[in-house]
Design a protein around this motif. Structure first.
Motif, PDB file in Angstrom:
ATOM      1  N   PRO A 106     -57.727  15.700 -10.410  1.00 54.21           N
ATOM      2  CA  PRO A 106     -56.726  16.516  -9.707  1.00 54.21           C
ATOM      3  C   PRO A 106     -55.978  15.671  -8.674  1.00 54.21           C
ATOM      4  CG  PRO A 106     -58.784  17.711  -9.910  1.00 54.21           C
ATOM      5  CD  PRO A 106     -59.062  16.310 -10.387  1.00 54.21           C
ATOM      6  N   MET A 107     -54.675  15.853  -8.611  1.00 51.38           N
ATOM      7  CA  MET A 107     -53.843  15.044  -7.716  1.00 51.38           C
ATOM      8  C   MET A 107     -53.499  15.813  -6.450  1.00 51.38           C
ATOM      9  SD  MET A 107     -51.083  13.233 -10.266  1.00 51.38           S
ATOM     10  CE  MET A 107     -51.624  12.608 -11.861  1.00 51.38           C
ATOM     11  N   ILE A 108     -53.872  15.267  -5.324  1.00 49.21           N
ATOM     12  CA  ILE A 108     -53.388  15.717  -4.014  1.00 49.21           C
ATOM     13  C   ILE A 108     -52.942  14.426  -3.330  1.00 49.21           C
ATOM     14  CG2 ILE A 108     -53.878  16.938  -1.876  1.00 49.21           C
ATOM     15  CD1 ILE A 108     -56.117  18.393  -3.305  1.00 49.21           C
ATOM     16  N   ARG A 109     -51.678  14.099  -3.491  1.00 49.57           N
ATOM     17  CA  ARG A 109     -51.164  12.789  -3.115  1.00 49.57           C
ATOM     18  C   ARG A 109     -49.799  12.901  -2.440  1.00 49.57           C
ATOM     19  NH1 ARG A 109     -53.188   8.056  -5.507  1.00 49.57           N
ATOM     20  NH2 ARG A 109     -55.112   8.420  -6.695  1.00 49.57           N
ATOM     21  N   ARG A 110     -49.411  11.798  -1.810  1.00 53.53           N
ATOM     22  CA  ARG A 110     -48.060  11.734  -1.264  1.00 53.53           C
ATOM     23  C   ARG A 110     -47.063  11.756  -2.408  1.00 53.53           C
ATOM     24  NH1 ARG A 110     -44.490   7.032   0.234  1.00 53.53           N
ATOM     25  NH2 ARG A 110     -43.038   7.767   1.829  1.00 53.53           N
ATOM     26  N   GLY A 111     -46.131  12.691  -2.333  1.00 54.00           N
ATOM     27  CA  GLY A 111     -45.057  12.762  -3.297  1.00 54.00           C
ATOM     28  C   GLY A 111     -43.765  12.281  -2.677  1.00 54.00           C
ATOM     29  N   ALA A 140     -33.662   5.381  -2.374  1.00 54.74           N
ATOM     30  CA  ALA A 140     -34.752   5.342  -1.398  1.00 54.74           C
ATOM     31  C   ALA A 140     -34.228   4.942  -0.024  1.00 54.74           C
ATOM     32  CB  ALA A 140     -35.828   4.371  -1.861  1.00 54.74           C
ATOM     33  N   LYS A 141     -33.333   3.965   0.019  1.00 53.55           N
ATOM     34  CA  LYS A 141     -32.770   3.520   1.303  1.00 53.55           C
ATOM     35  C   LYS A 141     -31.969   4.632   1.954  1.00 53.55           C
ATOM     36  CE  LYS A 141     -29.949  -0.128   3.393  1.00 53.55           C
ATOM     37  NZ  LYS A 141     -29.166  -1.375   3.138  1.00 53.55           N
ATOM     38  N   ARG A 142     -31.152   5.317   1.160  1.00 51.36           N
ATOM     39  CA  ARG A 142     -30.318   6.411   1.691  1.00 51.36           C
ATOM     40  C   ARG A 142     -31.181   7.526   2.261  1.00 51.36           C
ATOM     41  NH1 ARG A 142     -28.121  11.187  -0.585  1.00 51.36           N
ATOM     42  NH2 ARG A 142     -26.108  11.796   0.313  1.00 51.36           N
ATOM     43  N   GLN A 143     -32.307   7.798   1.603  1.00 48.71           N
ATOM     44  CA  GLN A 143     -33.187   8.873   2.041  1.00 48.71           C
ATOM     45  C   GLN A 143     -34.154   8.437   3.134  1.00 48.71           C
ATOM     46  OE1 GLN A 143     -33.307  10.982  -2.404  1.00 48.71           O
ATOM     47  NE2 GLN A 143     -35.209  10.579  -1.335  1.00 48.71           N
ATOM     48  N   GLU A 244     -40.256  13.535   1.222  1.00 46.85           N
ATOM     49  CA  GLU A 244     -41.695  13.266   1.249  1.00 46.85           C
ATOM     50  C   GLU A 244     -42.439  14.583   1.387  1.00 46.85           C
ATOM     51  OE1 GLU A 244     -42.865   9.662   3.740  1.00 46.85           O
ATOM     52  OE2 GLU A 244     -40.908  10.176   4.601  1.00 46.85           O
ATOM     53  N   PHE A 245     -43.595  14.673   0.745  1.00 47.07           N
ATOM     54  CA  PHE A 245     -44.364  15.916   0.743  1.00 47.07           C
ATOM     55  C   PHE A 245     -45.737  15.605   0.154  1.00 47.07           C
ATOM     56  CE2 PHE A 245     -41.394  15.373  -2.707  1.00 47.07           C
ATOM     57  CZ  PHE A 245     -42.204  15.383  -3.829  1.00 47.07           C
ATOM     58  N   THR A 246     -46.609  16.575   0.218  1.00 45.09           N
ATOM     59  CA  THR A 246     -47.886  16.482  -0.496  1.00 45.09           C
ATOM     60  C   THR A 246     -47.701  17.110  -1.868  1.00 45.09           C
ATOM     61  OG1 THR A 246     -49.207  16.564   1.525  1.00 45.09           O
ATOM     62  CG2 THR A 246     -50.307  17.181  -0.518  1.00 45.09           C
ATOM     63  N   ALA A 266     -45.042  21.137  -4.462  1.00 52.88           N
ATOM     64  CA  ALA A 266     -44.732  20.280  -3.316  1.00 52.88           C
ATOM     65  C   ALA A 266     -45.025  21.103  -2.067  1.00 52.88           C
ATOM     66  CB  ALA A 266     -43.271  19.850  -3.338  1.00 52.88           C
ATOM     67  N   VAL A 267     -45.813  20.538  -1.153  1.00 51.92           N
ATOM     68  CA  VAL A 267     -46.302  21.293  -0.002  1.00 51.92           C
ATOM     69  C   VAL A 267     -46.050  20.513   1.279  1.00 51.92           C
ATOM     70  CG1 VAL A 267     -48.342  22.383   1.029  1.00 51.92           C
ATOM     71  CG2 VAL A 267     -48.116  22.278  -1.467  1.00 51.92           C
ATOM     72  N   ARG A 268     -45.607  21.222   2.320  1.00 58.98           N
ATOM     73  CA  ARG A 268     -45.445  20.621   3.641  1.00 58.98           C
ATOM     74  C   ARG A 268     -45.873  21.646   4.701  1.00 58.98           C
ATOM     75  NH1 ARG A 268     -39.779  17.670   4.718  1.00 58.98           N
ATOM     76  NH2 ARG A 268     -39.319  19.785   5.440  1.00 58.98           N
TER      77      ARG A 268
END
Length: 273
Positions: A106-111, A140-143, A244-246, A266-268
């Protein structure tokens, strides 16, 4: 002592559903069995003495329809799967013991969302457009995000907005946008745990080419052991402006299968910037 995670949950969470609703007739790759849902028993078919009744369902489905994850057993190259596992011998018995979907924890990771369409200023990338390394790095740079080892990176081409149209989403004549081999190598060099996209096959499909060549699958699944998530709904995530999110994702625990439908979230914490 109150667990820190429980404190966060107790303070409230914001959740964005990244999974597609499973429906009979939804667009999918022609290479896989279709999803089918029916009601063998409906209310009124059998009524109990107290006047109550129950309905029930039956589904049949390929494991690579709707929003789904590819296990490492899904692809081989020159007779071998990830880690040099013999692809033919491994399939004897009708299941993949070593690299089946049951081996995905099961994945609980930085998204991380890389909204390439947003960066390019288009509703969606054109069919057959190859999302380049420059596109990924510039997005990625823009965000203001940095892709790190262990991340789950989700790439938005905007093509997911076509899902409700059916055949245009599959993109046979038009092709489908996505990363190519170079983009997959870039993801692998960053050590990501999994990569996903809002398209039918994750990677670029050439106009009229179908699934004839899938180099990104080889690079990620076979050469680096990186899972692939396909047919994600990333529109809500982009509209929310989350970079960025979990990410929470749990495959069905089907022993020996090459993939599984999933409903990623996606969770925050509520109110997070």
């Amino acid at each position: 002592m109150t667990d820190a995670l429980l404190q966060v949950v107790g303070s409230g969470l914001e959740v964005v559903d990244l999974g597609r609703q499973l429906r009979t007739g939804m667009p999918q790759s022609p290479n896989h069995p279709q999803f089918w849902h029916t009601l063998p028993r409906r209310h009124g078919d059998m009524v109990r003495s107290d006047g109550s009744s129950a309905a029930n369902d039956m589904i049949s489905t390929g494991t690579h329809v709707g929003t789904h994850i590819d296990a490492l057993a899904h692809v081989s190259y020159q007779g071998s799967m990830y880690g040099g596992v013999d692809a033919v011998a491994s399939g004897v018995g009708g299941k993949y013991d070593e690299l089946g979907v049951h081996t995905i924890e099961p994945m609980i990771r930085r998204g991380v969302l890389l909204d390439v369409a947003g960066h390019l200023g288009v509703e969606h990338c054109e069919g057959g457009y190859e999302i380049t390394v420059d596109d990924l790095e510039a997005t990625a740079k823009r965000q203001g995000v940095v892709v790190e080892a262990g991340d789950v990176v989700l790439i938005r081409s905007g093509w997911g907005s076509k899902f409700a149209e059916g055949a245009p989403y599959v993109g046979g004549p038009s092709g489908v946008p996505g990363v190519g081999e170079d983009g997959a190598v870039w993801l692998a060099e960053h050590g990501v745990h999994a990569a996903g996209a809002d398209t039918i096959a994750f990677e670029r499909l050439a106009p009229g080419g179908g699934h004839a060549l899938l180099p990104a699958h080889r690079v990620l699944l076979v050469e680096h052991g990186i899972y692939i998530i396909e047919a994600l709904d990333l529109e809500g995530l982009a509209q929310a402006g989350w970079s960025e999110f979990t990410l929470m994702l749990v495959p069905l625990n089907i022993y020996g299968a090459t993939g599984s439908p999933v409903r990623p979230l996606a969770v925050r914490p509520k109110g997070a910037a």
